[in-house]
Design a protein around this motif. Structure first.
Motif, mmCIF file in Angstrom:
data_model
loop_
_atom_site.group_PDB
_atom_site.id
_atom_site.type_symbol
_atom_site.label_atom_id
_atom_site.label_comp_id
_atom_site.label_asym_id
_atom_site.label_seq_id
_atom_site.Cartn_x
_atom_site.Cartn_y
_atom_site.Cartn_z
ATOM 1 N N UNK A 169 0.822 -1.209 0.000
ATOM 2 C CA UNK A 169 0.000 0.000 0.000
ATOM 3 C C UNK A 169 0.857 1.260 0.000
ATOM 4 N N UNK A 170 0.253 2.346 -0.457
ATOM 5 C CA UNK A 170 0.935 3.643 -0.400
ATOM 6 C C UNK A 170 1.240 4.046 1.035
ATOM 7 N N UNK A 171 0.332 3.695 1.949
ATOM 8 C CA UNK A 171 0.536 4.041 3.361
ATOM 9 C C UNK A 171 1.752 3.324 3.925
ATOM 10 N N UNK A 172 1.918 2.049 3.580
ATOM 11 C CA UNK A 172 3.105 1.320 4.045
ATOM 12 C C UNK A 172 4.375 1.905 3.431
ATOM 13 N N UNK A 173 4.294 2.312 2.168
ATOM 14 C CA UNK A 173 5.453 2.951 1.548
ATOM 15 C C UNK A 173 5.791 4.270 2.241
ATOM 16 N N UNK A 174 4.780 5.022 2.602
ATOM 17 C CA UNK A 174 4.998 6.264 3.350
ATOM 18 C C UNK A 174 5.696 5.971 4.671
ATOM 19 N N UNK A 175 5.266 4.908 5.337
ATOM 20 C CA UNK A 175 5.877 4.523 6.604
ATOM 21 C C UNK A 175 7.338 4.146 6.411
ATOM 22 N N UNK A 176 7.632 3.387 5.354
ATOM 23 C CA UNK A 176 9.019 2.983 5.088
ATOM 24 C C UNK A 176 9.910 4.194 4.820
ATOM 25 N N UNK A 177 9.388 5.148 4.061
ATOM 26 C CA UNK A 177 10.166 6.365 3.795
ATOM 27 C C UNK A 177 10.370 7.145 5.085
ATOM 28 N N UNK A 178 9.325 7.242 5.890
ATOM 29 C CA UNK A 178 9.434 7.951 7.168
ATOM 30 C C UNK A 178 10.546 7.357 8.030
ATOM 31 N N UNK A 179 10.614 6.041 8.096
ATOM 32 C CA UNK A 179 11.646 5.401 8.914
ATOM 33 C C UNK A 179 13.051 5.688 8.377
ATOM 34 N N UNK A 180 13.188 5.713 7.051
ATOM 35 C CA UNK A 180 14.490 6.023 6.471
ATOM 36 C C UNK A 180 14.891 7.458 6.786
ATOM 37 N N UNK A 181 13.938 8.378 6.681
ATOM 38 C CA UNK A 181 14.224 9.771 7.041
ATOM 39 C C UNK A 181 14.636 9.873 8.507
ATOM 40 N N UNK A 182 14.002 9.071 9.356
ATOM 41 C CA UNK A 182 14.333 9.074 10.783
ATOM 42 C C UNK A 182 15.725 8.519 11.038
ATOM 43 N N UNK A 183 16.081 7.435 10.343
ATOM 44 C CA UNK A 183 17.394 6.833 10.603
ATOM 45 C C UNK A 183 18.512 7.748 10.104
ATOM 46 N N UNK A 184 18.275 8.457 9.004
ATOM 47 C CA UNK A 184 19.266 9.430 8.523
ATOM 48 C C UNK A 184 19.403 10.570 9.524
ATOM 49 N N UNK A 185 18.276 11.034 10.029
ATOM 50 C CA UNK A 185 18.300 12.100 11.030
ATOM 51 C C UNK A 185 19.097 11.660 12.260
ATOM 52 N N UNK A 186 18.849 10.437 12.725
ATOM 53 C CA UNK A 186 19.558 9.923 13.899
ATOM 54 C C UNK A 186 21.049 9.745 13.611
ATOM 55 N N UNK A 187 21.384 9.285 12.403
ATOM 56 C CA UNK A 187 22.793 9.108 12.063
ATOM 57 C C UNK A 187 23.518 10.454 12.038
ATOM 58 N N UNK A 188 22.862 11.468 11.500
ATOM 59 C CA UNK A 188 23.457 12.802 11.514
ATOM 60 C C UNK A 188 23.658 13.291 12.955
ATOM 61 N N UNK A 189 22.658 13.069 13.795
ATOM 62 C CA UNK A 189 22.782 13.491 15.200
ATOM 63 C C UNK A 189 23.968 12.821 15.863
ATOM 64 N N UNK A 190 24.106 11.519 15.687
ATOM 65 C CA UNK A 190 25.212 10.787 16.316
ATOM 66 C C UNK A 190 26.552 11.127 15.677
ATOM 67 N N UNK A 191 26.554 11.423 14.389
ATOM 68 C CA UNK A 191 27.790 11.824 13.716
ATOM 69 C C UNK A 191 28.293 13.149 14.272
ATOM 70 N N UNK A 192 27.385 14.096 14.455
ATOM 71 C CA UNK A 192 27.777 15.400 14.991
ATOM 72 C C UNK A 192 28.226 15.307 16.448
ATOM 73 N N UNK A 193 27.709 14.306 17.159
ATOM 74 C CA UNK A 193 28.038 14.163 18.579
ATOM 75 C C UNK A 193 29.258 13.288 18.822
ATOM 76 N N UNK A 194 29.805 12.697 17.753
ATOM 77 C CA UNK A 194 30.897 11.739 17.891
ATOM 78 C C UNK A 194 32.181 12.289 17.295
ATOM 79 N N UNK A 195 33.271 12.235 18.055
ATOM 80 C CA UNK A 195 34.578 12.615 17.540
ATOM 81 C C UNK A 195 35.161 11.455 16.740
#
Length: 209
Positions: free
Chosen positions: A96-122
């Motif tokens: 479904x389109x809704x499930x695809x939206x959910x999958x994209x949302x999770x990818x956007x979230x994991x990228x956001x989290x990776x950026x946060x941890x990258x900025x916080x990590x030496x």
């Protein structure tokens, strides 16, 4: 044709999500599907920069975004997308389109989290930021086999400098600014999608699907 030096995936990503954030900054906001799909497609150069170990993730994400892009030819907004699936009783289906939206949302979230941890990590390694981001966002939705595959893949990640070079970022300071910009701008967009799911009593049903 654009000069290669003008191709800046992190800049394009952060600017696209600033535009999305401005769109959802209203109680009556309704996000256009075509605009959302286009902005979400700008994650692909980042996934590509992580190397061959994440080729499957790149292909899967590209397919999902492409499906949403095709859907945008007949569906105007995210609300119409979700409501259409609810009316057709297809929101829970994997295709479904809704499930695809959910999958994209999770990818956007994991990228956001990776950026946060990258900025916080030496240091120069991306393994710890990527592992923490995956554990935080995606691991709860994956089985043991997938988690082990991802864990193995993190050992093949490029260094931070190698990733930024692939993203045409010569200046680490400006890259950090763009990462922070995406972190800030993606937050209200992700919150908008969560509210959309919650308002339709869908989030508790599909968030683990």
């Amino acid at each position: 044709m654009a000069d290669l030096e003008d191709i800046k995936p992190l800049r394009d990503l952060s600017e696209a999500f600033k535009e999305l954030a401005a769109t959802v900054d209203s109680p009556t906001a309704d996000l256009e599907l075509a605009q959302f799909a286009r902005a979400s497609s700008l994650i692909l150069p980042l996934i590509r920069s992580l190397g061959i170990a994440f080729k499957f993730a790149e292909m899967a994400y590209a397919g999902t975004v492409n499906d949403l892009t095709k859907a945008s030819e007949s569906i105007g907004t995210l609300q119409v997308l979700v409501d259409g699936d609810i009316e057709a009783n297809t929101a829970r289906k994997d295709t479904s389109n809704t499930k695809n939206l959910l999958r994209v949302k999770r990818t956007l979230e994991v990228v956001r989290a990776m950026f946060e941890h990258t900025l916080a990590t030496d240091g120069t390694s991306l393994r710890d930021p990527a592992h923490k981001a995956y554990t935080q966002v995606l691991a709860p939705h994956h089985g043991t086999a997938v988690r082990k595959t991802v864990a193995a893949g993190t050992y093949a990640l490029p260094t931070k400098a190698q990733m930024l070079k692939k993203l045409n970022e010569d200046d680490e300071a400006s890259a950090k600014v763009r990462m922070q910009s995406y972190i800030d701008a993606s937050a209200p967009v992700l919150q908008y999608i969560e509210r959309l799911f919650h308002s339709r009593d869908l989030f508790h049903v599909i968030s683990y699907g």
